[in-house]
Design a protein around this motif. Sequence first.
Motif, PDB file in Angstrom:
ATOM      1  N   SER A 140     -15.272  65.127  26.202  1.00  0.00           N
ATOM      2  CA  SER A 140     -14.689  65.893  27.310  1.00  0.00           C
ATOM      3  C   SER A 140     -15.249  67.309  27.374  1.00  0.00           C
ATOM      4  O   SER A 140     -14.766  68.124  28.164  1.00  0.00           O
ATOM      5  N   SER A 141     -16.264  67.617  26.554  1.00  0.00           N
ATOM      6  CA  SER A 141     -16.754  68.992  26.423  1.00  0.00           C
ATOM      7  C   SER A 141     -18.184  69.134  26.916  1.00  0.00           C
ATOM      8  O   SER A 141     -19.004  68.220  26.769  1.00  0.00           O
ATOM      9  N   LYS A 142     -18.475  70.301  27.458  1.00  0.00           N
ATOM     10  CA  LYS A 142     -19.834  70.611  27.883  1.00  0.00           C
ATOM     11  C   LYS A 142     -20.709  70.963  26.681  1.00  0.00           C
ATOM     12  O   LYS A 142     -21.834  70.481  26.541  1.00  0.00           O
ATOM     13  N   PHE A 143     -20.204  71.847  25.806  1.00  0.00           N
ATOM     14  CA  PHE A 143     -20.945  72.312  24.632  1.00  0.00           C
ATOM     15  C   PHE A 143     -20.146  72.004  23.377  1.00  0.00           C
ATOM     16  O   PHE A 143     -18.926  72.170  23.356  1.00  0.00           O
ATOM     17  N   CYS A 144     -20.832  71.567  22.319  1.00  0.00           N
ATOM     18  CA  CYS A 144     -20.191  71.291  21.030  1.00  0.00           C
ATOM     19  C   CYS A 144     -20.818  72.181  19.962  1.00  0.00           C
ATOM     20  O   CYS A 144     -22.035  72.150  19.766  1.00  0.00           O
ATOM     21  N   LEU A 145     -19.975  72.957  19.303  1.00  0.00           N
ATOM     22  CA  LEU A 145     -20.465  73.891  18.288  1.00  0.00           C
ATOM     23  C   LEU A 145     -20.809  73.156  17.004  1.00  0.00           C
ATOM     24  O   LEU A 145     -20.007  72.381  16.471  1.00  0.00           O
ATOM     25  N   ASN A 146     -21.994  73.409  16.511  1.00  0.00           N
ATOM     26  CA  ASN A 146     -22.427  72.894  15.207  1.00  0.00           C
ATOM     27  C   ASN A 146     -22.664  74.104  14.314  1.00  0.00           C
ATOM     28  O   ASN A 146     -23.730  74.715  14.341  1.00  0.00           O
ATOM     29  N   ILE A 147     -21.631  74.470  13.552  1.00  0.00           N
ATOM     30  CA  ILE A 147     -21.636  75.712  12.785  1.00  0.00           C
ATOM     31  C   ILE A 147     -21.844  75.391  11.303  1.00  0.00           C
ATOM     32  O   ILE A 147     -21.251  74.444  10.779  1.00  0.00           O
ATOM     33  N   ALA A 148     -22.675  76.176  10.634  1.00  0.00           N
ATOM     34  CA  ALA A 148     -22.900  75.967   9.195  1.00  0.00           C
ATOM     35  C   ALA A 148     -21.568  75.915   8.452  1.00  0.00           C
ATOM     36  O   ALA A 148     -20.626  76.638   8.780  1.00  0.00           O
ATOM     37  N   GLY A 149     -21.501  75.024   7.462  1.00  0.00           N
ATOM     38  CA  GLY A 149     -20.333  74.930   6.602  1.00  0.00           C
ATOM     39  C   GLY A 149     -20.734  75.270   5.177  1.00  0.00           C
ATOM     40  O   GLY A 149     -21.490  76.208   4.950  1.00  0.00           O
ATOM     41  N   ASP A 150     -20.252  74.479   4.221  1.00  0.00           N
ATOM     42  CA  ASP A 150     -20.678  74.692   2.838  1.00  0.00           C
ATOM     43  C   ASP A 150     -22.166  74.410   2.683  1.00  0.00           C
ATOM     44  O   ASP A 150     -22.816  74.895   1.764  1.00  0.00           O
ATOM     45  N   THR A 151     -22.704  73.600   3.584  1.00  0.00           N
ATOM     46  CA  THR A 151     -24.147  73.350   3.646  1.00  0.00           C
ATOM     47  C   THR A 151     -24.596  73.583   5.090  1.00  0.00           C
ATOM     48  O   THR A 151     -23.772  73.638   6.000  1.00  0.00           O
ATOM     49  N   PRO A 152     -25.890  73.722   5.330  1.00  0.00           N
ATOM     50  CA  PRO A 152     -26.343  74.076   6.679  1.00  0.00           C
ATOM     51  C   PRO A 152     -26.091  73.023   7.751  1.00  0.00           C
ATOM     52  O   PRO A 152     -26.005  73.356   8.930  1.00  0.00           O
ATOM     53  N   SER A 153     -25.997  71.745   7.385  1.00  0.00           N
ATOM     54  CA  SER A 153     -25.874  70.701   8.397  1.00  0.00           C
ATOM     55  C   SER A 153     -24.664  69.819   8.132  1.00  0.00           C
ATOM     56  O   SER A 153     -24.053  69.861   7.070  1.00  0.00           O
ATOM     57  N   SER A 154     -24.335  68.998   9.133  1.00  0.00           N
ATOM     58  CA  SER A 154     -23.249  68.032   8.994  1.00  0.00           C
ATOM     59  C   SER A 154     -23.460  66.938  10.029  1.00  0.00           C
ATOM     60  O   SER A 154     -24.353  67.027  10.882  1.00  0.00           O
ATOM     61  N   ASN A 155     -22.635  65.908   9.975  1.00  0.00           N
ATOM     62  CA  ASN A 155     -22.749  64.834  10.958  1.00  0.00           C
ATOM     63  C   ASN A 155     -22.299  65.289  12.345  1.00  0.00           C
ATOM     64  O   ASN A 155     -22.529  64.604  13.347  1.00  0.00           O
ATOM     65  N   ARG A 156     -21.676  66.480  12.432  1.00  0.00           N
ATOM     66  CA  ARG A 156     -21.150  66.969  13.714  1.00  0.00           C
ATOM     67  C   ARG A 156     -22.247  67.066  14.782  1.00  0.00           C
ATOM     68  O   ARG A 156     -22.011  66.797  15.952  1.00  0.00           O
ATOM     69  N   LEU A 157     -23.454  67.463  14.391  1.00  0.00           N
ATOM     70  CA  LEU A 157     -24.561  67.549  15.337  1.00  0.00           C
ATOM     71  C   LEU A 157     -24.838  66.192  15.960  1.00  0.00           C
ATOM     72  O   LEU A 157     -25.033  66.063  17.175  1.00  0.00           O
ATOM     73  N   PHE A 158     -24.831  65.149  15.159  1.00  0.00           N
ATOM     74  CA  PHE A 158     -25.166  63.816  15.635  1.00  0.00           C
ATOM     75  C   PHE A 158     -23.985  63.189  16.375  1.00  0.00           C
ATOM     76  O   PHE A 158     -24.177  62.372  17.279  1.00  0.00           O
ATOM     77  N   ASP A 159     -22.757  63.603  16.030  1.00  0.00           N
ATOM     78  CA  ASP A 159     -21.594  63.206  16.826  1.00  0.00           C
ATOM     79  C   ASP A 159     -21.697  63.801  18.228  1.00  0.00           C
ATOM     80  O   ASP A 159     -21.371  63.138  19.219  1.00  0.00           O
ATOM     81  N   ALA A 160     -22.139  65.060  18.316  1.00  0.00           N
ATOM     82  CA  ALA A 160     -22.288  65.708  19.620  1.00  0.00           C
ATOM     83  C   ALA A 160     -23.326  64.978  20.469  1.00  0.00           C
ATOM     84  O   ALA A 160     -23.107  64.713  21.664  1.00  0.00           O
ATOM     85  N   ILE A 161     -24.458  64.634  19.865  1.00  0.00           N
ATOM     86  CA  ILE A 161     -25.508  63.927  20.597  1.00  0.00           C
ATOM     87  C   ILE A 161     -25.002  62.574  21.085  1.00  0.00           C
ATOM     88  O   ILE A 161     -25.231  62.185  22.234  1.00  0.00           O
ATOM     89  N   ALA A 162     -24.279  61.858  20.207  1.00  0.00           N
ATOM     90  CA  ALA A 162     -23.732  60.556  20.592  1.00  0.00           C
ATOM     91  C   ALA A 162     -22.699  60.685  21.704  1.00  0.00           C
ATOM     92  O   ALA A 162     -22.492  59.748  22.479  1.00  0.00           O
ATOM     93  N   SER A 163     -22.061  61.867  21.805  1.00  0.00           N
ATOM     94  CA  SER A 163     -21.042  62.118  22.821  1.00  0.00           C
ATOM     95  C   SER A 163     -21.621  62.720  24.089  1.00  0.00           C
ATOM     96  O   SER A 163     -20.885  63.035  25.018  1.00  0.00           O
ATOM     97  N   ARG A 164     -22.942  62.926  24.118  1.00  0.00           N
ATOM     98  CA  ARG A 164     -23.628  63.546  25.260  1.00  0.00           C
ATOM     99  C   ARG A 164     -23.077  64.942  25.548  1.00  0.00           C
ATOM    100  O   ARG A 164     -22.930  65.351  26.701  1.00  0.00           O
ATOM    101  N   CYS A 165     -22.766  65.643  24.466  1.00  0.00           N
ATOM    102  CA  CYS A 165     -22.283  67.019  24.526  1.00  0.00           C
ATOM    103  C   CYS A 165     -23.418  67.914  24.020  1.00  0.00           C
ATOM    104  O   CYS A 165     -24.037  67.611  22.992  1.00  0.00           O
ATOM    105  N   VAL A 166     -23.725  68.994  24.724  1.00  0.00           N
ATOM    106  CA  VAL A 166     -24.866  69.837  24.349  1.00  0.00           C
ATOM    107  C   VAL A 166     -24.556  70.535  23.021  1.00  0.00           C
ATOM    108  O   VAL A 166     -23.612  71.318  22.924  1.00  0.00           O
TER     109      VAL A 166
END
Length: 209
Positions: A140-166
């Motif tokens: 339901s979102s236009k943009f999805c934030l992918n913010i560094a956590g304890d490590t630089p990356s997470s599955n959140r980036l790929f969840d956003a892509i799968a959701s067609r969220c920028v």
Amino acid sequence: MLQTKLVRFLMARDEWKRFGGKDHLIVAHHPNSMLYARKKLGSAMFVLADFGRYPVEIANLGKDIIAPYKHVVRTIPIGESAQFDHRPILMHFQGAIYRKDGGAIRQELYYLLKDEKDVHFTFGTYRGNGIRKAAQGMASSKFCLNIAGDTPSSNRLFDAIASRCVPVIISDEIELPFEDVLDYSEFCVFVRASDAVRKGVFTGSSSWN
């Protein structure tokens, strides 16, 4: 114990001794994988999610491979995806807010954005119905934030892509999979952490519409 046994087994093999392990490939994707054995096996090629918890002499782009996380939300087919202009949420983040190291930026952004109009920025986990809520929010979102956590990356980036969220990537140390063939700037927005917390970059959200 298993890691200790693995190191002993590998180092006793003629195949390992031949090149000191340099022709071996070890899939140690999760940042905590091979935590005790990685130093002794560092001559091998690693398949990793990022270099966040590895010293450069153990893991680096000279020999190792960055692979994507598996997304946990359902991939939205093109016909089912709401068009960008018809998505009601401007910006979405749901996850752990208080993180260590480079992830401290999450806390700063939370206090900066939590009261912004059309922004969904809240604590969440994947337990219970957390995955379903995250999937609904991203879809339901236009943009999805992918913010560094304890490590630089997470599955959140790929969840956003799968959701067609920028994806909006705020992670200065991130290494992205297949960067030699994928131009992430074509479908992601990159914001340096120091810029993200500057007044006016995310606040006053009309500039992102």
